[in-house]
Motif scaffolding. Structure first.
Motif, short mmCIF file in Angstrom:
data_model
loop_
_atom_site.label_atom_id
_atom_site.label_comp_id
_atom_site.label_asym_id
_atom_site.label_seq_id
_atom_site.Cartn_x
_atom_site.Cartn_y
_atom_site.Cartn_z
N TYR A 126 27.75 39.25 40.28
CA TYR A 126 27.91 39.57 41.70
C TYR A 126 29.38 39.61 42.09
O TYR A 126 29.85 40.55 42.75
CB TYR A 126 27.16 38.52 42.53
CG TYR A 126 27.40 38.59 44.01
CD1 TYR A 126 27.04 39.70 44.76
CD2 TYR A 126 28.01 37.52 44.68
CE1 TYR A 126 27.26 39.76 46.12
CE2 TYR A 126 28.23 37.56 46.04
CZ TYR A 126 27.87 38.69 46.77
OH TYR A 126 28.10 38.73 48.11
N MET A 127 30.15 38.60 41.66
CA MET A 127 31.56 38.53 42.07
C MET A 127 32.43 39.51 41.30
O MET A 127 33.40 40.05 41.84
CB MET A 127 32.06 37.10 41.93
CG MET A 127 31.40 36.15 42.94
SD MET A 127 31.96 34.45 42.82
CE MET A 127 30.96 33.69 44.12
N LEU A 128 32.10 39.78 40.05
CA LEU A 128 32.81 40.81 39.29
C LEU A 128 32.59 42.17 39.94
O LEU A 128 33.51 42.99 40.05
CB LEU A 128 32.31 40.82 37.84
CG LEU A 128 32.85 41.93 36.93
CD1 LEU A 128 34.36 41.89 36.85
CD2 LEU A 128 32.25 41.81 35.54
N THR A 129 31.37 42.42 40.39
CA THR A 129 31.05 43.69 41.05
C THR A 129 31.85 43.87 42.33
O THR A 129 32.29 44.97 42.66
CB THR A 129 29.55 43.77 41.35
OG1 THR A 129 28.82 43.67 40.12
CG2 THR A 129 29.18 45.08 42.05
N GLN A 130 32.08 42.78 43.07
CA GLN A 130 32.90 42.87 44.28
C GLN A 130 34.30 43.37 43.96
O GLN A 130 34.84 44.25 44.65
CB GLN A 130 32.98 41.49 44.96
CG GLN A 130 31.69 41.04 45.63
CD GLN A 130 31.92 39.82 46.49
OE1 GLN A 130 32.86 39.76 47.28
NE2 GLN A 130 31.06 38.83 46.35
N CYS A 137 34.56 40.21 49.84
CA CYS A 137 35.35 39.38 50.74
C CYS A 137 36.82 39.77 50.69
O CYS A 137 37.67 39.00 50.24
CB CYS A 137 35.16 37.91 50.35
SG CYS A 137 35.74 36.77 51.60
N PHE A 138 37.11 40.97 51.15
CA PHE A 138 38.47 41.49 51.20
C PHE A 138 38.75 41.97 52.62
O PHE A 138 37.90 42.62 53.23
CB PHE A 138 38.65 42.65 50.22
CG PHE A 138 38.15 42.36 48.83
CD1 PHE A 138 38.86 41.52 48.00
CD2 PHE A 138 36.96 42.92 48.38
CE1 PHE A 138 38.40 41.24 46.72
CE2 PHE A 138 36.48 42.65 47.12
CZ PHE A 138 37.19 41.79 46.29
N VAL A 217 38.32 33.34 41.89
CA VAL A 217 39.02 33.85 43.06
C VAL A 217 38.07 34.18 44.20
O VAL A 217 38.29 33.78 45.35
CB VAL A 217 39.86 35.08 42.67
CG1 VAL A 217 40.42 35.78 43.90
CG2 VAL A 217 41.00 34.66 41.74
N ILE A 218 37.00 34.90 43.91
CA ILE A 218 36.08 35.30 44.98
C ILE A 218 35.36 34.09 45.57
O ILE A 218 35.11 34.04 46.79
CB ILE A 218 35.07 36.34 44.47
CG1 ILE A 218 35.79 37.60 43.99
CG2 ILE A 218 34.06 36.71 45.56
CD1 ILE A 218 36.63 38.27 45.06
#
Length: 254
Positions: A126-130, A137-138, A217-218
């Motif tokens: 999920y966070m890699l996909t972001q 969350c940018f 990070v995310i």
């Protein structure tokens, strides 16, 4: 049974064709037989769905052959399978090249398209996909969906907090950047998305190192965002919305 979902008629026909031929090949390698004359193909149509002429001829010819009790020899089936895969792959690439959405992600993916498609390790989290898509969350993305008044980066103050800024240059994550470059063996320290994705494809270990950076990070960015949302002096734009209030806000700003 092979069940698929496609975005149009052509896509929906090619997907089961490839999957069926692969399944038949595996069954035959076990020295078992497949009753192809009993096989049926059902196509569900809808407004705007048309069957290309070349596919109409191919499908009709195959259906007639099955009705006569004929079937493909293994070599022919493998050849048709390879051709179907190549046609499907070419169509995906053409669609991606013509897309006006996800330009950053597509531009990074296309040079390594075959490697990405046939990789034997790694499922995007999920966070890699972001980080790969920029949807997360940018500040840039949150501003686009009316959840932030500006695109500013809350971590370092840079004017445009994009996914690439987070991946490559945000000063808040300088240590994490350096750790990822070393651990994932990223060429020349180049943190462009294409170069990072190329590193991910090299091995399961390098994939995990990039994924670990994104998770670290995310997770922290999302935690900080929740604190800003829950702050008593947070503007209405930023406050977390739940249930009916969330739906009403979405309707009012659509």
């Amino acid at each position: 049974m092979v069940a698929v979902r496609g975005r149009d008629m052509e896509d929906t026909l090619f997907r089961p064709a490839v999957a069926t031929e692969m399944s038949v090949g595996r069954i035959e390698r076990l020295e078992l037989s497949v009753p192809l004359p009993k096989t049926e193909a059902i196509v569900f149509g809808g407004p705007g769905w048309t069957l290309p002429e070349d596919l109409t001829i191919a499908v009709a010819g195959r259906a007639e052959a099955i009705a006569r009790g004929e079937r493909l020899y293994p070599e022919e089936a493998e050849r048709e399978q390879r051709q179907a895969v190549e046609r499907l792959k070419d169509r995906w690439k053409n669609d991606l090249e013509d897309s006006s959405y996800g330009v950053r992600s597509i531009g990074a993916l296309l040079p390594s398209f075959d490697q990405w498609l046939y990789r034997e390790h790694g499922v995007p989290s999920y966070m890699l996909t972001q980080v790969m898509t920029g949807h997360g969350c940018f500040g840039h993305y949150l501003h686009e969906i009316k959840r932030e008044p500006t695109t500013i980066c809350h971590e370092c103050g840079y004017e445009d907090d994009t996914a690439q800024h987070t991946l490559e240059s945000c000063r808040r994550w300088a240590v994490e950047h350096q750790n990822m470059v070393v651990a994932a063996e990223i060429t020349s320290g180049d943190l462009s998305l294409h170069n990072v994705m190329s590193a991910m494809l090299r091995s399961k270990r390098t994939w995990k190192e990039v994924e670990a950076f994104c998770e670290t990070v995310i997770f922290q960015k999302e935690a900080a965002e929740r604190l800003r949302e829950d702050s008593a002096d947070a503007p209405p734009l930023r406050r977390r919305r739940r249930g009916r209030r969330r739906r009403q806000y979405a309707l009012a700003n659509s």
